[in-house]
Write an enzyme that holds these catalytic residues in place. Structure first.
Site, mmCIF file in Angstrom:
data_model
loop_
_atom_site.group_PDB
_atom_site.id
_atom_site.type_symbol
_atom_site.label_atom_id
_atom_site.label_comp_id
_atom_site.label_asym_id
_atom_site.label_seq_id
_atom_site.Cartn_x
_atom_site.Cartn_y
_atom_site.Cartn_z
ATOM 1 N N CYS A 1 59.707 49.771 39.312
ATOM 2 C CA CYS A 1 60.387 50.833 38.562
ATOM 3 C C CYS A 1 59.481 51.752 38.077
ATOM 4 O O CYS A 1 59.885 53.029 38.119
ATOM 5 C CB CYS A 1 60.822 49.745 37.210
ATOM 6 S SG CYS A 1 62.242 48.917 37.716
ATOM 7 N N LYS B 1 72.819 37.921 51.921
ATOM 8 C CA LYS B 1 72.790 37.556 50.407
ATOM 9 C C LYS B 1 73.766 37.073 49.870
ATOM 10 O O LYS B 1 73.696 36.296 48.985
ATOM 11 C CB LYS B 1 72.594 39.075 49.958
ATOM 12 C CG LYS B 1 71.258 39.492 49.657
ATOM 13 C CD LYS B 1 71.235 40.954 48.691
ATOM 14 C CE LYS B 1 69.941 41.743 48.639
ATOM 15 N NZ LYS B 1 70.156 42.887 48.186
ATOM 16 N N LYS C 1 65.826 54.873 28.273
ATOM 17 C CA LYS C 1 65.143 54.193 29.601
ATOM 18 C C LYS C 1 63.971 54.740 30.092
ATOM 19 O O LYS C 1 62.931 54.249 30.372
ATOM 20 C CB LYS C 1 66.191 53.857 30.773
ATOM 21 C CG LYS C 1 65.772 53.169 31.881
ATOM 22 C CD LYS C 1 65.322 51.608 31.698
ATOM 23 C CE LYS C 1 64.475 51.262 32.682
ATOM 24 N NZ LYS C 1 65.142 50.373 33.660
ATOM 25 N N LYS D 1 58.380 54.804 40.363
ATOM 26 C CA LYS D 1 59.594 55.497 40.624
ATOM 27 C C LYS D 1 60.275 56.344 39.488
ATOM 28 O O LYS D 1 60.496 57.414 39.408
ATOM 29 C CB LYS D 1 60.727 54.438 41.241
ATOM 30 C CG LYS D 1 62.231 55.110 41.778
ATOM 31 C CD LYS D 1 63.096 54.168 41.909
ATOM 32 C CE LYS D 1 63.636 53.225 41.036
ATOM 33 N NZ LYS D 1 64.582 53.517 40.180
ATOM 34 N N GLY E 1 52.297 47.887 38.837
ATOM 35 C CA GLY E 1 52.980 48.191 39.917
ATOM 36 C C GLY E 1 54.549 47.875 39.642
ATOM 37 O O GLY E 1 54.985 48.021 38.628
ATOM 38 N N LYS F 1 53.142 41.408 40.135
ATOM 39 C CA LYS F 1 52.859 40.656 38.732
ATOM 40 C C LYS F 1 53.492 39.068 38.985
ATOM 41 O O LYS F 1 54.042 38.802 39.997
ATOM 42 C CB LYS F 1 53.550 41.301 37.647
ATOM 43 C CG LYS F 1 54.994 40.964 37.554
ATOM 44 C CD LYS F 1 55.607 41.574 36.134
ATOM 45 C CE LYS F 1 56.846 41.156 35.889
ATOM 46 N NZ LYS F 1 57.609 41.472 34.679
ATOM 47 N N LEU G 1 65.142 44.676 32.003
ATOM 48 C CA LEU G 1 64.581 43.377 32.369
ATOM 49 C C LEU G 1 63.365 43.397 33.179
ATOM 50 O O LEU G 1 63.085 44.115 34.144
ATOM 51 C CB LEU G 1 65.855 42.907 33.299
ATOM 52 C CG LEU G 1 67.064 43.143 32.804
ATOM 53 C CD1 LEU G 1 68.209 42.761 33.947
ATOM 54 C CD2 LEU G 1 67.413 42.156 31.621
ATOM 55 N N ALA H 1 44.252 44.933 30.289
ATOM 56 C CA ALA H 1 43.470 45.682 31.479
ATOM 57 C C ALA H 1 43.424 44.952 32.850
ATOM 58 O O ALA H 1 43.417 43.730 32.615
ATOM 59 C CB ALA H 1 42.090 46.140 31.171
HETATM 60 C C1 UDX Z 1 59.556 46.942 34.002
HETATM 61 C C2 UDX Z 1 59.723 47.227 32.280
HETATM 62 O O1 UDX Z 1 59.094 46.289 31.429
HETATM 63 C C3 UDX Z 1 61.431 46.789 32.216
HETATM 64 O O2 UDX Z 1 61.858 46.998 30.732
HETATM 65 C C4 UDX Z 1 62.108 47.754 33.172
HETATM 66 O O3 UDX Z 1 63.510 47.656 33.003
HETATM 67 C C5 UDX Z 1 61.799 47.477 34.685
HETATM 68 O O4 UDX Z 1 60.314 47.817 34.716
HETATM 69 P P1 UDX Z 1 58.699 44.973 35.392
HETATM 70 O O5 UDX Z 1 58.666 45.940 36.588
HETATM 71 O O6 UDX Z 1 59.547 43.866 35.794
HETATM 72 O O7 UDX Z 1 59.700 45.678 34.236
HETATM 73 O O8 UDX Z 1 57.408 44.650 35.246
HETATM 74 P P2 UDX Z 1 56.352 44.701 33.791
HETATM 75 O O9 UDX Z 1 56.425 43.299 33.223
HETATM 76 O O10 UDX Z 1 56.808 45.823 32.788
HETATM 77 O O11 UDX Z 1 55.048 45.014 34.416
HETATM 78 C C6 UDX Z 1 54.685 46.209 34.915
HETATM 79 C C7 UDX Z 1 53.150 46.152 35.590
HETATM 80 O O12 UDX Z 1 52.416 46.337 34.539
HETATM 81 C C8 UDX Z 1 52.890 44.872 36.282
HETATM 82 O O13 UDX Z 1 52.184 45.303 37.476
HETATM 83 C C9 UDX Z 1 52.187 44.289 35.276
HETATM 84 O O14 UDX Z 1 51.176 43.453 35.911
HETATM 85 C C10 UDX Z 1 51.387 45.530 34.777
HETATM 86 N N1 UDX Z 1 50.853 45.149 33.095
HETATM 87 C C11 UDX Z 1 51.717 44.954 32.350
HETATM 88 C C12 UDX Z 1 49.572 45.306 33.322
HETATM 89 O O15 UDX Z 1 48.686 45.498 33.982
HETATM 90 N N2 UDX Z 1 48.922 45.047 32.025
HETATM 91 C C13 UDX Z 1 49.763 44.919 30.769
HETATM 92 O O16 UDX Z 1 49.592 44.643 29.506
HETATM 93 C C14 UDX Z 1 51.260 44.821 30.990
#
Ligand code: UDX
Length: 464
Positions: free
Chosen positions: A279, A39, A223, A282, A276, A339, A155, A271
């Site tokens: 974060c 890394k 958080k 967990k 997933g 995502k 983030l 929807a």
């Molecule tokens: C998340 C939090 O948003 C962020 O603030 C935190 O610090 C870390 O965890 P992240 O895991 O990057 O961020 O993804 P996020 O954009 O929140 O999406 C999480 C999941 O929800 C994804 O699988 C996404 O596809 C799903 N999602 C999100 C939906 O299915 N529908 C939505 O409307 C929004």
């Protein structure tokens, strides 16, 4: 004076690399500490060890300007630091307990080199109370106090640089005024938005972020509470999509109308296949565990997790129903990351979908713009483009809503497929475009595809 502030970032994973690159972008002198040799080599060449928009540009820019360096030796850089950011993972250690071993060894590595007047800032999500523990542990080992400021990250993968440089809010949990001042100084250009954006806003001005200064405990809870709200919202809208499916309503119309209520708002109401990532599950598991340890019943937090698991299975069943069974079918799965705009496969609903389809006897071929293989599914063939994935397939399934999949060449896919099903598990495809190519469209809780349920006596289950 601020240009001379020296920031050390311990741990250059997702969070740490974004923090390091972004602080260098706003003229802080930053050294990232990363002990993994592979890394480290990538970071030194200006490449993030993962896919994240804008980040490589920031790294190269920071390195070229001499504002950013990377090292594997905390010992050599800690003495000259003003602010030390801890960006280490606290993975699930099982049963909702966070594994704190990375944090513990980081403390051991920096303690001999700390000096009075420095401040430690924790960015990773740590269990409630962990910041107090870190502060006490450092004081015990160092023989003097080094204040700890809790500064949770919000983030999102795929927009982490934007989220860091232009956040909705900065939360600082501190009980020491001088430490707080040092951290505020580090963040000043972000709080005041006094630097040029990397990607200009289409219109309007960049709003200044809110600043929340509070206790360490409250910052920790913010958080967990934010992620619980977000995950619960998506679990709820997915559950409502199942109800829409059963009663012939359209989830996209329902979500839009619900989101027009200013008390609810339009975001995070899409929807799909379920949520997933590294974060949500967990963090919710840890929060539930800590709630229970304190005698609080985490009913909704647990329900959000359970509903998500159930919903993911429900989608597999829908695909099976639409194909008249999965045994011996060939399915093209489009998208594998949890995502879009990331190559992160952790707790990916798309990977679980592929796994369940394979377990039910289907042959699965997948494509993802950022993923070439799935280590935990060695039997899964990952091909370089969506049309190759569709060859001889009975169905194409959109599992992760990468932007390029909304403009897929349906005619080219239809020409090589064996079957006709286009299953849109993220509700992004244009039904008319799919049908124009001779394919059969199927979404999640979208109208025109559902039958109203009938009671056993043949009466409609609606009304009465
Ligand atoms: C998340 C939090 O948003 C962020 O603030 C935190 O610090 C870390 O965890 P992240 O895991 O990057 O961020 O993804 P996020 O954009 O929140 O999406 C999480 C999941 O929800 C994804 O699988 C996404 O596809 C799903 N999602 C999100 C939906 O299915 N529908 C939505 O409307 C929004």
């Amino acid at each position: 004076m601020t240009a001379e502030q020296r920031i050390i970032v311990i741990g250059c994973g997702y969070v740490g690399t974004v923090v390091a690159g972004s602080f260098a972008r706003i003229d802080r002198h930053v050294v990232g500490v990363e002990v993994d040799g592979e890394k480290l080599a990538r970071l030194r060449s200006g490449q993030a060890p993962f896919h994240e928009p804008q980040l490589d540009v920031l790294l190269r820019h920071g390195l070229a300007r001499g504002m950013l360096e990377f090292t594997d030796s905390a010992a050599t850089v800690v003495p000259s630091a003003d602010v030390i950011f801890f960006c280490l993972a606290s993975p699930d250690g099982g049963k909702g307990r966070a594994d704190m071993s990375q944090i513990e060894s980081a403390i051991d590595s920096i303690v001999p080199h700390l000096r009075r007047g420095q401040v430690v800032v924790t960015k990773s999500t740590l269990p409630l109370g962990a910041n107090d523990w870190i502060q006490d542990h450092i004081a015990e080992q160092a023989g003097f106090a080094v204040p700890v400021v809790a500064n949770p990250e919000f983030l999102r993968e795929g927009s982490a640089v934007e989220d860091f440089l232009h956040p909705d809010r900065v939360v600082l949990g501190a009980d020491d005024g001088r430490a707080l001042d040092l951290v505020l100084r580090a963040y000043r250009p972000i709080l005041d938005q006094t630097f040029e954006r990397i990607v200009p806003l289409a219109r309007g001005e960049q709003p200044r972020p809110e600043l929340v200064v509070t206790s360490r405990r409250s910052a920790e809870v913010v958080k967990f509470a934010a992620n619980s709200f977000l995950a619960s919202r998506v679990s709820l809208i997915n559950e409502i999509s199942e109800i829409c499916e059963a009663y012939g309503a359209d989830i996209d119309v329902v979500a839009a109308a619900v989101g027009m209520d200013s008390r609810i708002g339009p975001h995070f109401l899409k929807a799909g296949l379920g949520w997933g990532g590294s974060c949500f599950d967990k963090d919710l598991a840890i929060l539930a565990r800590q709630a229970r340890d304190a005698g609080v019943e985490p009913a909704l937090v647990e329900a959000a997790r359970r509903a998500n698991r159930t919903h993911r299975r429900w989608v597999v069943d829908l695909i099976g129903d639409a194909l008249g069974g999965l045994e011996g079918r060939t399915v093209a799965v489009l998208g594998l990351s949890f995502k879009p705009d990331t190559d992160d496969l952790r707790d990916s609903p798309a990977v679980e979908l592929a796994e369940r389809l394979m377990a039910a006897g289907a042959v699965v071929r997948a494509h993802d713009p950022a993923v070439a293989k799935v280590p935990e599914l060695p039997g899964l063939e990952v091909v370089p483009d969506p049309v190759t994935a569709a060859v001889d397939a009975d169905a194409i399934v959109l599992a992760t809503d990468w932007r390029e999949y909304s403009r897929i060449d349906f005619a080219a896919a239809a020409a090589v497929m064996r079957g006709r099903l286009a299953f849109d598990a993220r509700n992004v495809w244009d039904r008319a475009a799919v049908e124009a190519a001779g394919l059969r469209y199927r979404g999640i809780g979208r109208a025109d595809q559902t039958r109203l349920p009938r009671r056993a006596d043949g009466e409609s289950a609606v009304g009465g």
